[in-house]
Design a protein around this motif. Sequence first.
Motif, PDB file in Angstrom:
ATOM      1  N   GLU A 119      25.768 -31.888 -32.718  1.00 52.94           N
ATOM      2  CA  GLU A 119      26.008 -32.583 -31.445  1.00 52.94           C
ATOM      3  C   GLU A 119      27.490 -32.555 -31.093  1.00 52.94           C
ATOM      4  O   GLU A 119      27.871 -32.395 -29.926  1.00 52.94           O
ATOM      5  N   ARG A 120      28.360 -32.655 -32.099  1.00 49.80           N
ATOM      6  CA  ARG A 120      29.807 -32.602 -31.869  1.00 49.80           C
ATOM      7  C   ARG A 120      30.243 -31.183 -31.468  1.00 49.80           C
ATOM      8  O   ARG A 120      31.173 -31.013 -30.667  1.00 49.80           O
TER       9      ARG A 120
ATOM     10  N   ASP B 204      29.709 -30.987 -27.919  1.00 47.97           N
ATOM     11  CA  ASP B 204      30.759 -31.734 -27.215  1.00 47.97           C
ATOM     12  C   ASP B 204      32.016 -30.896 -27.048  1.00 47.97           C
ATOM     13  O   ASP B 204      32.651 -30.896 -25.984  1.00 47.97           O
TER      14      ASP B 204
ATOM     15  N   ASP C 100      24.989 -30.118 -22.162  1.00 51.97           N
ATOM     16  CA  ASP C 100      25.297 -31.056 -23.237  1.00 51.97           C
ATOM     17  C   ASP C 100      24.330 -32.236 -23.238  1.00 51.97           C
ATOM     18  O   ASP C 100      24.050 -32.813 -24.294  1.00 51.97           O
TER      19      ASP C 100
ATOM     20  N   GLN D 162      31.496 -28.258 -24.488  1.00 50.51           N
ATOM     21  CA  GLN D 162      31.631 -28.870 -23.168  1.00 50.51           C
ATOM     22  C   GLN D 162      33.104 -29.066 -22.816  1.00 50.51           C
ATOM     23  O   GLN D 162      33.514 -28.850 -21.664  1.00 50.51           O
ATOM     24  N   ARG D 163      33.893 -29.458 -23.795  1.00 51.15           N
ATOM     25  CA  ARG D 163      35.333 -29.642 -23.567  1.00 51.15           C
ATOM     26  C   ARG D 163      35.985 -28.326 -23.149  1.00 51.15           C
ATOM     27  O   ARG D 163      36.809 -28.288 -22.230  1.00 51.15           O
TER      28      ARG D 163
ATOM     29  N   ASP E 200      22.347 -34.071 -26.497  1.00 45.67           N
ATOM     30  CA  ASP E 200      22.424 -35.515 -26.736  1.00 45.67           C
ATOM     31  C   ASP E 200      21.033 -36.129 -26.795  1.00 45.67           C
ATOM     32  O   ASP E 200      20.760 -37.009 -27.620  1.00 45.67           O
TER      33      ASP E 200
END
Length: 326
Positions: A210-211, A214, A165, A217-218, A169
């Motif tokens: 990018e979200r 995220d 991630d 990654q979550r 970023d």
Amino acid sequence: MQQTGGSTYIISLPKQWAEKVGIETGTRVSIQAQPDGKLLIDPILEGRTIKKKRIDVTGYEARALERDIIAAYLYGYDRMEFISKRILAEQKQVIRKVCYKLIGPEIIEESSNCVVIQDLLNPNELHIKKGIHRMFLIAGSMQKDAIRALKNVDHDLALDVSQRDDEVDRLCLLISKQFRSVLCGGRMPDSSETSIEEYHDFRMAASPIERIADHSQRIANVASKMQEPVREDVMEVIENLSNTYMELVQQAVDALYNADTSLANQAIDSIDGMRLRVKELHASILKLESHETMISLGMIVDSLSRIGDLGSNIAEIAINSAVKDK
């Protein structure tokens, strides 16, 4: 405009503008043709002024310092100097950490009372379309591997996904920095291929990508805490849901690159049609015996659903971008 010879036109530059940007007799300028037919006149000035920023970090908390460094980076400062009677070890650690999160800045000087960061990147090295494509490839691989880590209870793979991630970023911040530079009159890295309107649209698409990273990654973070495999029938539905969303986000990105409104609308309609499948999956998760597993899988399905919504956002950007071309 005047004509000289048989095939050459001469134009004069406004004196006020020339003086403002530092053009004098003998100064070289570049002229670049834009996709919409306009010509971009850009002065080629020797010894470009380096933008410097000095920050007194006395009393700075870690998060405030991190935010200020990123803000200075986005604003386009080439050199950042951090000074204090004594820079704390924690503050130096923050500076190193932020340098790792950004593309370009490197620590070139360090002492007990001063740390200097220099941005070593040539902004023309990354075209925005290539940057967005790279972001999407990383985010897609993160989602795929996060689901694989969940299925195989692979904690090492889950950790690897989380670490990826950072690269997404870094690219997103670099694209934001470049776009801000363009808005402030800087040279566009790929002006011969991309108009300012397209640049804006692709910059807009960077945020949902990018979200997506995220949320991947979550999912990986949840997978890293799972101790037992997910029940096979439930895992199969989750896997199919993830694959479908990946395909639809791919459609949205393809629609953006190809200015294809039909494909973008198909992606949006298909994502909207997924809501019933998501609802049914949530209902089946609630029937599981383990309360902890219910919460974990519920979070994963929620992230997959949000990835779908972000795909819709990209498709909407594609439609807005394609309309002007039509």
